[in-house]
Design a protein around this motif. Structure first.
Motif, PDB file in Angstrom:
ATOM      1  N   GLY A  73       0.819  -1.208   0.000  1.00  0.00           N
ATOM      2  CA  GLY A  73       0.000   0.000   0.000  1.00  0.00           C
ATOM      3  C   GLY A  73       0.853   1.257   0.000  1.00  0.00           C
ATOM      4  N   GLU A  74       1.913   1.264   0.809  1.00  0.00           N
ATOM      5  CA  GLU A  74       2.802   2.428   0.850  1.00  0.00           C
ATOM      6  C   GLU A  74       3.525   2.615  -0.478  1.00  0.00           C
ATOM      7  OE1 GLU A  74       5.459   2.213   4.174  1.00  0.00           O
ATOM      8  OE2 GLU A  74       3.866   2.611   5.624  1.00  0.00           O
ATOM      9  N   LEU A  75       3.927   1.502  -1.086  1.00  0.00           N
ATOM     10  CA  LEU A  75       4.589   1.578  -2.385  1.00  0.00           C
ATOM     11  C   LEU A  75       3.614   2.123  -3.436  1.00  0.00           C
ATOM     12  CD1 LEU A  75       7.026   1.087  -4.194  1.00  0.00           C
ATOM     13  CD2 LEU A  75       6.262  -1.282  -4.446  1.00  0.00           C
ATOM     14  N   ASN A  76       2.397   1.617  -3.445  1.00  0.00           N
ATOM     15  CA  ASN A  76       1.387   2.098  -4.394  1.00  0.00           C
ATOM     16  C   ASN A  76       1.113   3.582  -4.202  1.00  0.00           C
ATOM     17  OD1 ASN A  76       1.047  -0.385  -5.644  1.00  0.00           O
ATOM     18  ND2 ASN A  76      -0.570  -1.006  -4.251  1.00  0.00           N
ATOM     19  N   ASN A  77       1.005   4.021  -2.945  1.00  0.00           N
ATOM     20  CA  ASN A  77       0.764   5.440  -2.673  1.00  0.00           C
ATOM     21  C   ASN A  77       1.909   6.304  -3.188  1.00  0.00           C
ATOM     22  OD1 ASN A  77      -1.687   4.949  -1.449  1.00  0.00           O
ATOM     23  ND2 ASN A  77      -0.860   4.959   0.618  1.00  0.00           N
ATOM     24  N   TYR A  78       3.137   5.803  -3.049  1.00  0.00           N
ATOM     25  CA  TYR A  78       4.290   6.571  -3.519  1.00  0.00           C
ATOM     26  C   TYR A  78       4.321   6.628  -5.053  1.00  0.00           C
ATOM     27  CZ  TYR A  78       8.854   8.711  -3.714  1.00  0.00           C
ATOM     28  OH  TYR A  78       9.886   9.599  -3.960  1.00  0.00           O
ATOM     29  N   ILE A  79       3.965   5.546  -5.690  1.00  0.00           N
ATOM     30  CA  ILE A  79       3.892   5.544  -7.162  1.00  0.00           C
ATOM     31  C   ILE A  79       2.891   6.596  -7.628  1.00  0.00           C
ATOM     32  CG2 ILE A  79       3.181   4.211  -9.192  1.00  0.00           C
ATOM     33  CD1 ILE A  79       4.318   1.702  -7.654  1.00  0.00           C
ATOM     34  N   LEU A  80       1.736   6.649  -6.978  1.00  0.00           N
ATOM     35  CA  LEU A  80       0.726   7.640  -7.345  1.00  0.00           C
ATOM     36  C   LEU A  80       1.214   9.056  -7.041  1.00  0.00           C
ATOM     37  CD1 LEU A  80      -2.473   5.739  -6.182  1.00  0.00           C
ATOM     38  CD2 LEU A  80      -1.655   6.048  -8.531  1.00  0.00           C
TER      39      LEU A  80
END
Length: 155
Positions: A73-80
């Motif tokens: 989730g943290e990785l996805n948020n950073y990608i966004l």
């Protein structure tokens, strides 16, 4: 009635590139006149730059044992967040800032509600999907290379 065929020209290419480089205003608060410039269409080159930055950030986080990317989730948020950064004028302001500052700004955008506002109202789902699809393609290609390398080494 069939369409008339025309040969692709340099003018056609330049016209399409100009379309990719056009910025638009997105009003965060029209009453106060607060806006940000953004790219409604994402160029492949900028997507590649974004992916390279993600790779660099992941290496930096790992090397410095930072408390980021504890879960998907943290990785996805950073990608966004990187999409917001690379396809708005925030790119220029964040250019020389530390990775820790990037995470702080991402969290501040979330706290004030602009992170979601940008992703839902400013960018189209299609353009965001283009970034995620390219990221997925590159990840799958990396996995294939790693598998091939293991096979060649006889592992």
């Amino acid at each position: 009635m069939t369409k008339r065929e025309t040969k692709l020209t340099l003018t056609d290419i330049r016209k399409n590139v100009e379309e990719l480089n056009k910025k638009q205003k997105f009003y965060i608060d029209k009453d106060q006149g607060k806006f940000i410039y953004y790219y409604p269409k994402f160029s492949k080159r900028k997507i590649t730059i974004l992916i390279n930055e993600l790779s660099h950030t992941m290496s930096y986080v790992e090397q410095h044992k930072l408390d980021f990317f504890k879960n998907d989730g943290e990785l996805n948020n950073y990608i966004l967040f990187l999409i917001i950064k690379h396809f708005t004028d925030l790119q220029a302001e964040l250019k020389d800032k530390s990775i820790e500052t990037h995470f702080a700004i991402m969290n501040e955008l979330v706290d004030i509600g602009w992170y979601e506002l940008f992703l839902i109202e400013m960018f189209t789902p299609h353009e965001i999907s283009n970034v995620l699809d390219e990221l997925s393609k590159r990840l799958n290609l990396s996995i294939k290379y790693l598998t091939l390398e293991k096979e060649l080494k006889g592992e």
